[in-house]
Design an enzyme around this catalytic site. Sequence first.
Site, short mmCIF file in Angstrom:
data_model
loop_
_atom_site.label_atom_id
_atom_site.label_comp_id
_atom_site.label_asym_id
_atom_site.label_seq_id
_atom_site.Cartn_x
_atom_site.Cartn_y
_atom_site.Cartn_z
N ASN A 166 0.85 -1.20 0.00
CA ASN A 166 0.00 0.00 0.00
C ASN A 166 0.88 1.24 0.00
OD1 ASN A 166 0.58 0.77 2.85
ND2 ASN A 166 -0.33 -1.25 3.19
N LYS A 189 9.97 -16.56 -10.48
CA LYS A 189 9.15 -15.51 -11.07
C LYS A 189 7.97 -16.14 -11.85
CE LYS A 189 9.29 -11.67 -14.23
NZ LYS A 189 9.74 -11.34 -15.55
N PHE A 244 -4.61 3.04 14.71
CA PHE A 244 -4.90 4.02 13.67
C PHE A 244 -6.02 3.47 12.82
CE2 PHE A 244 -1.83 7.57 13.23
CZ PHE A 244 -1.14 7.35 14.41
#
Length: 404
Positions: free
Chosen positions: A215, A294, A328
């Site tokens: 984020n 990957k 928070f």
Amino acid sequence: MLKNKLILLGITGGIAAYKSAELARLLIKEGASVQVVMTKSAEAFITPLTMKTITGRPVFSSFFNPDEPGHFSATVHIDLAREPHIAVIAPATANILGKMAAGIADDLLSTVLMAVNTAECPIILAPSMNTSMLHNPAVRNNIAVLRGRGYIVADPQEGFLACGEVGEGRMIEPSGLLEIIKKKIRKAGDFSGLTVLITAGPTREALDPVRFLSNHSSGRMGYALARAAQERGAHVILVSGPTALETPPGVDFYPVVSAQDMYEVVMDKLSAADIVIKSAAVADYRPEKTSAQKIKKGGGEMTLKLVRNPDILKEIGKNKRNIFVVGFAAETENVLDNGKKKIVDKNLDMIVANDLTQEGAGFCAETNIVHLLYRDGREEKVPLMSKYELSHLILDRIREIKHS
Ligand code: CTP
């Protein structure tokens, strides 16, 4: 109240330098000792003799000792930086702000400021300049950078300026500056003996060796909290996801990557904590599988299956004993209702709720606009302020509740 305190008073070359004489006088009246360091241009506005007479100490403006002409000391900047309890730069010109922001040390004052350990000696800046200069993007940016590093900026006021204009840029009056200094000294040490565990930044949830889910959290709020708590004498444990920020000096730092890593470190350190402040933006989900190699693209669509991460704060709330727990809440709608719900769900003492859609609030900004919500149902609207100032306010409130 300033007895036995040594204040470093840095004076730079602005017309408001005359106010520094008044500030020095007020500080001395309060019992402080004042060590003046002036720039060469400041000497054009107020004489070293005036400042020496008021403070009763030699006034430095170069690496040469003023009381022993010709005696050069290569370490005078270290000696001057080591001893003060607080440093005040008044007036602070655009030039000194620019030098401090850029890390330039090309005269005695800028070199002393570079050598000050801000974890032990906070620095207060009192800018003073013409309105257009104050609004210049470079100056605004420098002030924002310095605030972000934890310097206290005593905002200039509106009024009649020496250039004949009326506008923002007048240096704060000496009496106002004295209050800021006293407040700062009063707070120094009010968290000593307490351990504050702070989490900060985002977490990263790996998909494969090159990709992750995360984020926009910058970590600024948590790092500002760590710095403020450390300055107030707390033992600070900072557990942080990946950020681009410098670790605040004097804190115990534990870098982590994923929510699971953060959970493990926090649970391990929890027994040492008196206060927990969870400002990290923890990913609620992680990919079910992390590929060792990957992931190569296929022909069609790709579906990712995500599984829940532990809710670290909820776990803390379950085992909180005497720990004061602050969460928070980052919201984009129904900020207060969602915040209040989280206090109950996670068994918190306080929550800092912010609306990410407001300008000046949220992840990457230097500032924040929040509501503080308390366990007893009280709510407090906090106006826009720097994350560092907000950190001190949060700590003030924690202290008030703990002592009530
Ligand atoms: N938090 C946590 N662990 C998680 C998720 C959140 O410790 N897995 C903490 C955050 O650090 C913050 C508080 O919980 O202090 C609230 O985080 P937020 O993302 O606002 O809320 P969530 O509880 O995740 O709820 P939602 O995402 O549904 O709003």
